[in-house]
Design an enzyme around this catalytic site. Structure first.
Site, PDB file in Angstrom:
ATOM      1  N   ARG A 186       0.807  -1.236   0.000  1.00  0.00           N
ATOM      2  CA  ARG A 186       0.000   0.000   0.000  1.00  0.00           C
ATOM      3  C   ARG A 186       0.827   1.268   0.000  1.00  0.00           C
ATOM      4  O   ARG A 186       0.282   2.371  -0.086  1.00  0.00           O
ATOM      5  CB  ARG A 186      -0.910  -0.011   1.213  1.00  0.00           C
ATOM      6  CG  ARG A 186      -0.178   0.010   2.559  1.00  0.00           C
ATOM      7  CD  ARG A 186      -1.167  -0.308   3.663  1.00  0.00           C
ATOM      8  NE  ARG A 186      -0.565  -0.361   4.984  1.00  0.00           N
ATOM      9  CZ  ARG A 186      -1.257  -0.678   6.083  1.00  0.00           C
ATOM     10  NH1 ARG A 186      -2.542  -0.985   5.993  1.00  0.00           N
ATOM     11  NH2 ARG A 186      -0.677  -0.699   7.258  1.00  0.00           N
ATOM     12  N   GLU A 187       2.136   1.148   0.090  1.00  0.00           N
ATOM     13  CA  GLU A 187       2.988   2.332   0.194  1.00  0.00           C
ATOM     14  C   GLU A 187       3.313   2.853  -1.208  1.00  0.00           C
ATOM     15  O   GLU A 187       4.449   2.796  -1.683  1.00  0.00           O
ATOM     16  CB  GLU A 187       4.222   1.987   1.040  1.00  0.00           C
ATOM     17  CG  GLU A 187       3.777   1.597   2.459  1.00  0.00           C
ATOM     18  CD  GLU A 187       4.851   0.964   3.336  1.00  0.00           C
ATOM     19  OE1 GLU A 187       6.015   0.890   2.919  1.00  0.00           O
ATOM     20  OE2 GLU A 187       4.502   0.545   4.457  1.00  0.00           O
ATOM     21  N   ARG A 259       9.086  -8.461   7.732  1.00  0.00           N
ATOM     22  CA  ARG A 259       9.399  -9.252   8.928  1.00  0.00           C
ATOM     23  C   ARG A 259       9.905 -10.636   8.507  1.00  0.00           C
ATOM     24  O   ARG A 259      10.113 -11.496   9.328  1.00  0.00           O
ATOM     25  CB  ARG A 259       8.139  -9.451   9.812  1.00  0.00           C
ATOM     26  CG  ARG A 259       7.501  -8.189  10.318  1.00  0.00           C
ATOM     27  CD  ARG A 259       8.330  -7.513  11.408  1.00  0.00           C
ATOM     28  NE  ARG A 259       7.687  -6.290  11.878  1.00  0.00           N
ATOM     29  CZ  ARG A 259       7.753  -5.111  11.256  1.00  0.00           C
ATOM     30  NH1 ARG A 259       8.473  -4.982  10.150  1.00  0.00           N
ATOM     31  NH2 ARG A 259       7.129  -4.056  11.736  1.00  0.00           N
ATOM     32  N   HIS A 311      10.074   2.976   2.258  1.00  0.00           N
ATOM     33  CA  HIS A 311       8.716   2.756   2.760  1.00  0.00           C
ATOM     34  C   HIS A 311       7.984   4.087   2.861  1.00  0.00           C
ATOM     35  O   HIS A 311       8.544   5.147   2.613  1.00  0.00           O
ATOM     36  CB  HIS A 311       8.786   2.131   4.169  1.00  0.00           C
ATOM     37  CG  HIS A 311       9.215   0.695   4.155  1.00  0.00           C
ATOM     38  ND1 HIS A 311       8.335  -0.331   4.347  1.00  0.00           N
ATOM     39  CD2 HIS A 311      10.428   0.130   3.958  1.00  0.00           C
ATOM     40  CE1 HIS A 311       8.990  -1.480   4.277  1.00  0.00           C
ATOM     41  NE2 HIS A 311      10.259  -1.233   4.038  1.00  0.00           N
ATOM     42  N   GLU A 387      11.365   6.317   5.423  1.00  0.00           N
ATOM     43  CA  GLU A 387       9.901   6.457   5.434  1.00  0.00           C
ATOM     44  C   GLU A 387       9.551   7.799   4.809  1.00  0.00           C
ATOM     45  O   GLU A 387       9.786   8.863   5.388  1.00  0.00           O
ATOM     46  CB  GLU A 387       9.351   6.405   6.876  1.00  0.00           C
ATOM     47  CG  GLU A 387       9.572   5.080   7.585  1.00  0.00           C
ATOM     48  CD  GLU A 387       8.505   4.026   7.272  1.00  0.00           C
ATOM     49  OE1 GLU A 387       7.567   4.318   6.504  1.00  0.00           O
ATOM     50  OE2 GLU A 387       8.627   2.909   7.811  1.00  0.00           O
TER      51      GLU A 387
END
Ligand SMILES: *[C@@H]1O[C@H](CO)[C@@H](O)[C@H](O)[C@H]1NC(C)=O
Ligand SMILES: *[C@@H]1O[C@H](CO)[C@@H](O)[C@H](O)[C@H]1NC(C)=O
Length: 430
Positions: A186-187, A259, A311, A387
């Site tokens: 979704r980024e 992760r 991100h 980010e």
């Protein structure tokens, strides 16, 4: 006049096609939560698991508020628990469906006047458009750009990345800058920044930046195409990959790619719930997509000086480790990260928040199995999570901001490349 009627027609069409598309988010809101102490993050992580929350942004103690998407069913309990824990909160997005519809209208409205000719780095390109761009660059600039087929995604999409080098990667005295984007589907603002980097290095290299080709570059703009396409067609806020393992769970698809790397795998900041946004997967590198990032890192580990895993959102430059232990070169890591953040800050819109730079655990939250930590652990001196900004929109950044994000982020990338190269030269002289 014709154009006007066409616009009316398109907007009517839009209403029809949009209605119902985001039904799964009916009744969802995003709540902001004030994070005052480190323990508040832990409380939020407990609530996340208990109430199946979608944490958009964990917030940063004393500095940034968290953003949490919650369903209609869980909202009362969530707000009640926040009050119980003494956590202040307020509404961030009152109606997720309305925000999604507005977002989609903005995207379509931006495409219309451009006659479909928008370049992919100033737009939200689909997977096929990303690959077309990479192919075109490799065809038009064969002396410096090489397209590499990494392999297929879980659903069979061919994942590609570009190698950019004036010496065909044969000169061992050159450091490598490795950048990837969109592990999290979704980024959407992340692939444009990777593509814009290609554009500036290959199609629009300025005289003042020729030294950047004393570095070799590997740019991997779309790591998780299955999740990314799914976020375009079905669930805009999908984060994970799209692997399906009915023998493990018949209802849930995908794992959290960030992760899934083999570093402290499945220890902190993960959920055992197969449906969770932080489910790390059945084993490290269970996902072919993260395996391709690993393959690049390991193939070029002797020369990769900097790894930037891109991100969104929140304006952060983060480094390892997610368990709060600092790498031995933390001082240099902070130095390069802080410089990068400051350079971006000097170009950002004034309404955007400044970049916070630091250890990802201390600045944000605990995590394990991240790309950033893996890069650091296998020996990349400067391994970061970047980010990008969300402004007041979170993941739903209007497309009109993409150019701004490219223009402000690029000088930060340049700065980090030059600094990382200085450290590389110093290391190689000793
Ligand atoms: C699959 O995941 C759902 C949601 O977490 C859970 O309710 C269900 O028990 C899981 N199934 C198995 C076989 O683990
Ligand atoms: C944190 O992770 C790093 C990388 O795996 C490791 O070297 C370090 O020992 C870990 N620290 C703790 C306290 O477990």
């Amino acid at each position: 006049m014709v154009v006007y009627i066409l616009l009316l027609y398109l907007s009517a069409l839009l209403q029809v096609t949009l209605s119902g598309k985001h039904d799964i988010y009916n009744g969802y809101t995003v709540e902001a939560v004030v994070i005052q102490e480190y323990d508040d993050v832990t409380k939020l992580q407990h609530l996340e698991a208990e109430l199946d929350l979608d944490v958009w942004h964990y917030g940063s103690v004393g500095r940034r508020h968290a953003h949490v998407m919650v369903s209609k069913e869980n909202k009362q309990t969530f707000l009640w628990k926040l009050d119980l824990y003494g956590l202040q909160h307020y509404v961030y997005i009152a109606d997720v469906v309305t925000a999604l519809e507005q977002h989609e209208e903005d995207i379509i409205a931006r495409k219309i006047p451009r006659n479909g000719e928008a370049v992919p780095y100033n737009d939200y390109p689909r997977f096929a458009q990303v690959n077309e761009y990479l192919e075109r660059i490799a065809t038009d600039y064969p002396n410096i750009a090489t397209l590499v087929d990494a392999g297929n995604s879980f659903e069979g999409r061919p994942i590609k990345y570009l190698k950019i080098s004036t010496t065909n990667f044969m000169d061992p005295s050159k450091p490598i800058y490795f950048m990837d984007a969109a592990i999290h589907a979704r980024e959407w603002v992340t692939p444009p920044v990777a593509l814009y980097t290609i554009h500036r290095l290959v199609e629009d290299l300025r005289d003042s930046e020729r030294d950047l080709l004393d570095i070799d570059w590997i740019i991997f703009p779309l790591v998780n195409p299955d999740g990314y396409e799914y976020s375009h067609t079905d669930e805009r806020l999908w984060r994970r990959t799209r692997s399906y393992r009915p023998e493990i769970n018949e209802t849930c698809y995908g794992v959290d790619g960030n992760r899934n790397f083999d570093v402290n795998f499945n220890t902190v900041g993960v959920s055992p719930d197969h449906c969770s946004n932080t489910y790390p997967g059945p084993e490290a590198f269970s996902e072919p997509e993260t395996g391709y990032v690993r393959d690049v890192l390991l193939e070029y580990i002797d020369r990769i000086q900097i790894f930037l895993d891109i991100h969104s959102y929140g304006n952060y430059v983060l480094y390892g480790f997610g368990n709060a232990s600092l790498p031995t070169n933390a001082v240099s890591l902070h130095h390069v990260g802080a410089s990068m953040g400051a350079v971006i800050d000097s170009k950002k819109l004034s309404k955007a928040t400044y970049y916070l730079v630091g250890n990802s655990n201390l600045v944000l939250y605990q995590s394990s199995g991240s790309a950033q930590d893996y890069g650091q652990a296998v020996g990349v001196p400067f391994s970061y999570t970047l980010e990008l900004p969300g402004y007041e929109y979170g993941f739903l950044v209007p497309p009109d901001y993409i150019e701004q994000i490219n223009i402000e982020t690029w000088p930060g990338i340049v700065d980090s490349a030059r600094l990382a190269k200085l450290f590389y030269n110093a290391r190689n002289q000793n």
